[in-house]
Design a protein around this motif. Structure first.
Motif, PDB file in Angstrom:
ATOM      1  N   TRP A 261       0.826  -1.210   0.000  1.00 54.61           N
ATOM      2  CA  TRP A 261       0.000   0.000   0.000  1.00 54.61           C
ATOM      3  C   TRP A 261       0.858   1.257   0.000  1.00 54.61           C
ATOM      4  O   TRP A 261       0.490   2.279  -0.599  1.00 54.61           O
ATOM      5  N   GLU A 262       2.017   1.180   0.645  1.00 59.06           N
ATOM      6  CA  GLU A 262       2.847   2.367   0.843  1.00 59.06           C
ATOM      7  C   GLU A 262       3.617   2.768  -0.423  1.00 59.06           C
ATOM      8  O   GLU A 262       4.151   3.883  -0.493  1.00 59.06           O
ATOM      9  N   LEU A 263       3.671   1.911  -1.415  1.00 61.87           N
ATOM     10  CA  LEU A 263       4.415   2.220  -2.635  1.00 61.87           C
ATOM     11  C   LEU A 263       3.708   3.306  -3.440  1.00 61.87           C
ATOM     12  O   LEU A 263       2.491   3.479  -3.352  1.00 61.87           O
ATOM     13  N   THR A 264       4.470   4.021  -4.229  1.00 64.34           N
ATOM     14  CA  THR A 264       3.907   5.087  -5.054  1.00 64.34           C
ATOM     15  C   THR A 264       3.709   4.603  -6.486  1.00 64.34           C
ATOM     16  O   THR A 264       4.352   3.643  -6.925  1.00 64.34           O
ATOM     17  N   GLY A 265       2.808   5.279  -7.188  1.00 66.74           N
ATOM     18  CA  GLY A 265       2.618   5.014  -8.606  1.00 66.74           C
ATOM     19  C   GLY A 265       1.434   4.154  -8.952  1.00 66.74           C
ATOM     20  O   GLY A 265       0.979   4.162 -10.101  1.00 66.74           O
ATOM     21  N   GLY A 266       0.889   3.414  -7.986  1.00 66.37           N
ATOM     22  CA  GLY A 266      -0.223   2.511  -8.289  1.00 66.37           C
ATOM     23  C   GLY A 266      -1.527   2.903  -7.655  1.00 66.37           C
ATOM     24  O   GLY A 266      -2.513   2.153  -7.717  1.00 66.37           O
ATOM     25  N   ALA A 267      -1.583   4.062  -7.017  1.00 65.51           N
ATOM     26  CA  ALA A 267      -2.799   4.566  -6.377  1.00 65.51           C
ATOM     27  C   ALA A 267      -2.578   6.056  -6.129  1.00 65.51           C
ATOM     28  O   ALA A 267      -1.496   6.592  -6.362  1.00 65.51           O
ATOM     29  N   SER A 268      -3.610   6.733  -5.621  1.00 68.82           N
ATOM     30  CA  SER A 268      -3.527   8.175  -5.422  1.00 68.82           C
ATOM     31  C   SER A 268      -3.686   8.532  -3.947  1.00 68.82           C
ATOM     32  O   SER A 268      -4.414   7.870  -3.201  1.00 68.82           O
ATOM     33  N   THR A 269      -3.000   9.600  -3.544  1.00 69.15           N
ATOM     34  CA  THR A 269      -3.194  10.166  -2.212  1.00 69.15           C
ATOM     35  C   THR A 269      -4.182  11.333  -2.231  1.00 69.15           C
ATOM     36  O   THR A 269      -4.444  11.940  -1.191  1.00 69.15           O
ATOM     37  N   ASP A 270      -4.730  11.641  -3.398  1.00 71.89           N
ATOM     38  CA  ASP A 270      -5.707  12.719  -3.564  1.00 71.89           C
ATOM     39  C   ASP A 270      -7.097  12.186  -3.224  1.00 71.89           C
ATOM     40  O   ASP A 270      -7.593  11.258  -3.859  1.00 71.89           O
ATOM     41  N   GLN A 364      -0.050  -0.365 -13.302  1.00 68.25           N
ATOM     42  CA  GLN A 364       0.386  -0.595 -11.931  1.00 68.25           C
ATOM     43  C   GLN A 364      -0.750  -0.348 -10.952  1.00 68.25           C
ATOM     44  O   GLN A 364      -1.526   0.606 -11.087  1.00 68.25           O
ATOM     45  N   THR A 365      -0.865  -1.218  -9.957  1.00 68.44           N
ATOM     46  CA  THR A 365      -1.794  -1.024  -8.846  1.00 68.44           C
ATOM     47  C   THR A 365      -1.076  -1.376  -7.550  1.00 68.44           C
ATOM     48  O   THR A 365      -0.293  -2.326  -7.501  1.00 68.44           O
ATOM     49  N   THR A 366      -1.332  -0.611  -6.514  1.00 70.71           N
ATOM     50  CA  THR A 366      -0.788  -0.915  -5.194  1.00 70.71           C
ATOM     51  C   THR A 366      -1.933  -1.052  -4.207  1.00 70.71           C
ATOM     52  O   THR A 366      -2.994  -0.451  -4.369  1.00 70.71           O
ATOM     53  N   GLY A 367      -1.721  -1.869  -3.171  1.00 66.47           N
ATOM     54  CA  GLY A 367      -2.785  -2.112  -2.204  1.00 66.47           C
ATOM     55  C   GLY A 367      -3.951  -2.867  -2.800  1.00 66.47           C
ATOM     56  O   GLY A 367      -5.098  -2.684  -2.381  1.00 66.47           O
ATOM     57  N   SER A 368      -3.679  -3.763  -3.750  1.00 66.24           N
ATOM     58  CA  SER A 368      -4.754  -4.465  -4.452  1.00 66.24           C
ATOM     59  C   SER A 368      -4.988  -5.852  -3.867  1.00 66.24           C
ATOM     60  O   SER A 368      -4.101  -6.457  -3.259  1.00 66.24           O
ATOM     61  N   ALA A 369      -6.186  -6.365  -4.100  1.00 64.13           N
ATOM     62  CA  ALA A 369      -6.585  -7.639  -3.522  1.00 64.13           C
ATOM     63  C   ALA A 369      -5.734  -8.816  -3.999  1.00 64.13           C
ATOM     64  O   ALA A 369      -5.266  -9.615  -3.173  1.00 64.13           O
TER      65      ALA A 369
END
Length: 422
Positions: A261-270, A364-369
């Motif tokens: 989940w903590e990685l960047t590029g695969g989800a948004s903090t917005d 890319q996706t982060t924090g995915s199932a």
């Protein structure tokens, strides 16, 4: 100004995220396009950033799919993009899709009719249908709940077993409708459930599959978002959890799993983004419930196969999403199974599915199932299946009701192959 996915989505999604419940968005006159990017999506995003576009799919390298409001269509078309039209009038297609057939409960007296799959349905009817179906096979199944959504709805599922008895075999674990607007995913999951139950007594192949595995099937892991997509904003994606300091609502549950989940590029903090990941890993009530239940399955008999059903694009996506170079330890076996699944799906209607590791095949996706299920949940196979239509043709998320049965039948035929092969 640098145009990122987050900045492009900010204006229209901030508006959509803050829509009050009593105002239903009709999308009247909106026209939806698939824009060929010629592998330069950033240039396209920069040019369309000035429009109040509603994004369908903005992560694909080859084409970007957007809906344009009627007052901006002429200006958009003057840009001269190479496009395919997904919807001439998105509002009209949504209105037609929303003509739900009423469902009358049959209770335990009869098996629900297959006419259920001729229409989309209201959320409460889905719950009744599932209860009726289970009641017809009460000695072989049970309804269970794993927790509550943010707005207090049950996250429910059905547990199906065979001759070994309840909870005696490794788990086959299916999720539907994590993204609220992907209505076809619930219908496909229900069709698979229907056939697993109704064909057990008459089909020796289905009996063998049921006797080998316990099935845990959750058709709606984002019930609040689904209800909101039916009552207010058809293209809603996230859950309905507010965040302090923002008028934007919702977290993407499939970017909130507590793994990478903590990685960047695969989800948004917005907080206004479609792919907002949350303030902390696993901080949505839905994900907390899903993680706890996943660990229960892992600690019982283990998880053989997990599938998260989505739309759209026609993909079979294998681990991993967080890193485009990463591969599961059994990647060769997974690829072989995915190839066989795609071939079996194609036999029904000629529908082609692309398969491969999620990040390198799509984005890319982060924090995915599936990544969580693979490395933390211990699943032998953990996949995402993106259903009909393809990404640059057809109707996007608003799949006509006439395609419910074909989409479901081809997946069921594929599952018969896959469940026998794993």
């Amino acid at each position: 100004m640098k145009f990122t996915l987050a900045t492009l989505l900010l204006a229209p999604l901030a508006l959509a995220s803050a829509v009050p419940r009593e105002r239903k968005m009709t999308y009247a006159g909106y026209k939806a396009y698939s824009i060929s990017t010629h592998h330069n999506p950033a240039a396209v995003k920069a040019k369309i950033a000035k429009f109040a576009a509603i994004p369908f799919n903005l992560d694909n390298d080859e084409h970007l799919d957007v809906a344009i409001p009627p007052e901006e269509i002429a200006a958009f078309e003057q840009l001269g993009f190479e496009t395919k039209v997904l919807h001439e009038d998105l509002g009209a297609d949504i209105a037609e899709e929303g003509n739900f057939a009423p469902y009358e409960s049959v209770g335990a007296q009869a098996i629900p009719s297959l006419t259920w799959f001729n229409s989309y349905h209201a959320y409460n009817d889905h719950r009744t249908f599932f209860n009726d179906l289970q009641a017809s096979f009460a000695s072989q199944s049970e309804i269970f709940t794993i927790g509550k959504s943010y707005e207090g709805r049950d996250i429910y599922g059905i547990h199906i077993w065979g001759s070994g008895g309840k909870g005696s075999k490794p788990a086959i674990y299916f999720h539907g409708t994590v993204h609220a607007r992907e209505w076809i995913s619930a219908m496909v999951v229900e069709y698979i459930t229907y056939n697993l139950l109704t064909q057990y007594a008459t089909d020796t192949a289905i009996k063998a599959i049921r006797d080998k595995y316990d099935f845990y099937i959750l058709p709606f892991v984002n019930p609040d978002g689904f209800v909101f997509s039916q009552t207010t904003t058809r293209l809603w994606r996230k859950n309905r959890q507010p965040r302090s300091g923002s008028t934007c609502i919702g977290t993407d549950i499939n970017r909130n799993w507590p793994y990478k989940w903590e990685l960047t590029g695969g989800a948004s903090t917005d907080k206004c983004s479609e792919t907002y990941k949350g303030l902390a890993a696993g901080d949505t009530p839905e994900n907390k419930a899903l993680v706890a239940f996943t660990q229960t399955l892992k600690n019982n008999k283990g998880i053989k196969l997990y599938i998260d059903w989505h739309s759209y694009g026609q993909y079979i996506l294998l681990p991993y999403g967080y890193n485009c170079a990463a591969r599961a330890s059994n990647n060769a076996a997974q690829t072989s199974l995915a190839q066989g699944l795609a071939a079996r799906i194609r036999q029904s209607y000629g529908t082609s599915f692309t398969y491969g590791p999620s990040c390198s095949t799509l984005y890319q996706t982060t924090g995915s199932a599936p990544d969580y299920l693979t490395d933390v949940g211990g699943a032998t196979y953990a996949w995402t299946i993106e259903l009909r239509p393809t990404s640059n043709s057809g109707s996007g998320f608003v799949l006509p009701a006439t395609q419910i049965l074909p989409a479901s039948i081809e997946q069921w035929e594929g599952m018969k192959y896959l469940l026998a092969a794993v």
